[in-house]
Scaffold this active site. Structure first.
Site, PDB file in Angstrom:
ATOM      1  N   ASP A 183       8.316  16.778  11.405  1.00  0.00           N
ATOM      2  CA  ASP A 183       8.969  16.095  10.282  1.00  0.00           C
ATOM      3  C   ASP A 183       8.110  16.200   9.022  1.00  0.00           C
ATOM      4  OD1 ASP A 183      11.176  15.318  11.709  1.00  0.00           O
ATOM      5  OD2 ASP A 183      10.529  13.244  12.023  1.00  0.00           O
ATOM      6  N   GLU A 222      12.124  22.646  12.626  1.00  0.00           N
ATOM      7  CA  GLU A 222      11.881  23.561  13.754  1.00  0.00           C
ATOM      8  C   GLU A 222      10.716  24.503  13.439  1.00  0.00           C
ATOM      9  OE1 GLU A 222      13.237  23.242  16.669  1.00  0.00           O
ATOM     10  OE2 GLU A 222      14.502  21.612  15.954  1.00  0.00           O
TER      11      GLU A 222
HETATM   12 ZN   LIG Z   1      11.627  18.592  16.861  1.00  0.00          ZN
END
Ligand SMILES: [Zn+2]
Length: 419
Positions: free
Chosen positions: A366, A281
């Site tokens: 990621d 996030e």
């Molecule tokens: Zn995401």
């Protein structure tokens, strides 16, 4: 051929083409998932049970089938409102009752929203109490659902009617550039909503407690410092009251940002995995994805309002969608409603562009998380979340390209492994 008839034909053609594409994509997804239902893909053989894989396949197929029914119902309603004269009738009834003016226009918007909500009710109820229930995800009682519905409707009226009145007033009073001022008002309203949402709106529906797990708090705080990130608080939300699906998110602006973990997420993941999810996030923030999305939303809205400014002055726009504009009264509420009904029919075809941008952002987030925390933890967390949410590991590639805002697990893990 008149302009109105030409527009009717374009609208009907786009609607039919959209339905055909949606139907084709849905059947592809159902066939693809069903074909891969009997075996866990080799890369997940160690991490996914066959029963988990089959549950995900059944859940995915059930959702797509439900989506097809919803699509057919939505198309029937759209035709009923427009070409079959529903909106025209509603407008005339209200005109006869109230006469023309601001009150009648607001009543038209409110009546449309209420009738639309009631007509969708069977689907909303079926989704929660049949579909989600069948796969063990629904945790809502009917009483809680009803309370939510009442609160949501009241909130919609309290928030929606003033902004609707302001926009209708601008449409009538702000001259030829009204669409620009209406856009500015709409954007200001959206920003205000984002500002007040965490403190005033979200607590109406959920309870938020400060995160009290000292070990996890220390890890998360250390991660945020490492990433140069200030947040005003870490909260746990009682998401389990409504659903077993898990999530985590940020809300607020600047220094008033807060991190919210669903209690379901904390139950399913260990501390390292929670840290990895949070790092993902944070990656969205570091790459300015939120700002980019907002800028895109601002620009698209401006284009939308400019288009509305133009079509609302064209009689073919009303007549082409089955409505007689009133010569003696303003048609602004009609224009807003017809615009909201017609735009998705045409914009559906560019939806894959937005999904594609979103998937790109997920890969970037990621990669950021892998750099800041443990890639193994992120991979483990993703797999648990895909499994607990019964997301299929074998979606149809074309369906993914069109709709998926998040890349399939296999692609995300492959990228992480390569990084
Ligand atoms: Zn995401």
């Amino acid at each position: 051929m008149s302009y109105a008839l030409g527009f009717t034909c374009a609208f009907a053609a786009a609607l039919l083409a959209g339905l055909a594409v949606k139907f084709w994509l849905a059947t592809r997804q159902i066939r693809h998932v069903a074909r891969h239902r009997d075996a866990v893909p080799a890369v997940f053989a160690q991490t996914m049970t066959l029963s988990g894989h089959q549950k995900a396949a059944d859940y995915t197929i059930a959702k797509v089938r439900f989506g097809l029914l919803e699509m057919a119902w939505g198309a029937a309603l759209l035709l009923a409102w427009t070409l079959l004269g529903g909106l025209d009738l509603l407008n005339k009834v209200l005109l006869a009752w109230m006469g023309g003016g601001m009150a009648q226009q607001l009543a038209l918007l409110a009546a449309f929203a209420l009738i639309g909500g009631l007509l969708d009710l069977p689907f909303t109820l079926w989704q929660t109490f049949r579909l989600e229930e069948r796969f063990g995800f629904n945790k809502m009682t009917f009483k809680l659902w009803l309370g939510d519905a009442v609160k949501g409707t009241l909130l919609g009226a309290v928030i929606g009617l003033p902004i609707a009145a302001l926009i209708l007033w601008l449409m009538g009073a702000a001259g030829t550039l009204w669409w620009f001022w209406a856009w500015a008002a709409w954007m200001g309203f959206n920003l205000l909503l984002m500002l007040v949402y965490p403190s005033f709106i979200a607590p109406l529906f959920n309870k938020f407690k400060p995160l009290d797990d000292a070990g996890l708090k220390a890890r998360v705080t250390a991660l945020m410092q490492r990433c140069g990130f200030a947040a005003k608080g870490l909260f746990v939300m009682d998401g389990s009251r409504r659903s077993a699906h898990a999530n985590a998110y940020f809300t607020g602006f600047g220094a008033s940002k807060r991190v919210v973990f669903y209690d379901t997420l904390l139950r399913q993941l260990n501390a390292g995995e929670v840290e990895a999810v949070l790092a993902h996030e944070l990656g969205h923030f570091k790459h300015r994805h939120i700002v980019k999305r907002m800028v895109a939303m601002f620009a698209l809205s401006l284009a939308g309002f400019a288009l509305l400014g133009w079509v609302s002055g064209q009689s073919w726009f009303y007549a082409g969608l089955g409505v007689q504009p009133n010569m003696a009264a303003p048609n602004n509420a009609l224009a807003l409603l017809l615009f909201m009904l017609a735009v998705p029919v045409f914009s559906f075809f560019v939806a894959p562009l937005s999904a594609r941008m979103s998937r790109k952002h997920e890969f970037e987030a990621d990669a950021y998380a892998v750099a800041q925390t443990s890639g193994a933890d992120l991979a483990a967390a993703l797999l648990k979340l895909y499994q607990d949410n019964a997301s299929t590991l074998t979606p149809d590639p074309v369906f993914v390209k069109f709709y998926y805002s998040h890349p399939p697990a296999s692609e995300r893990l492959a990228r992480m492994g390569a990084a």
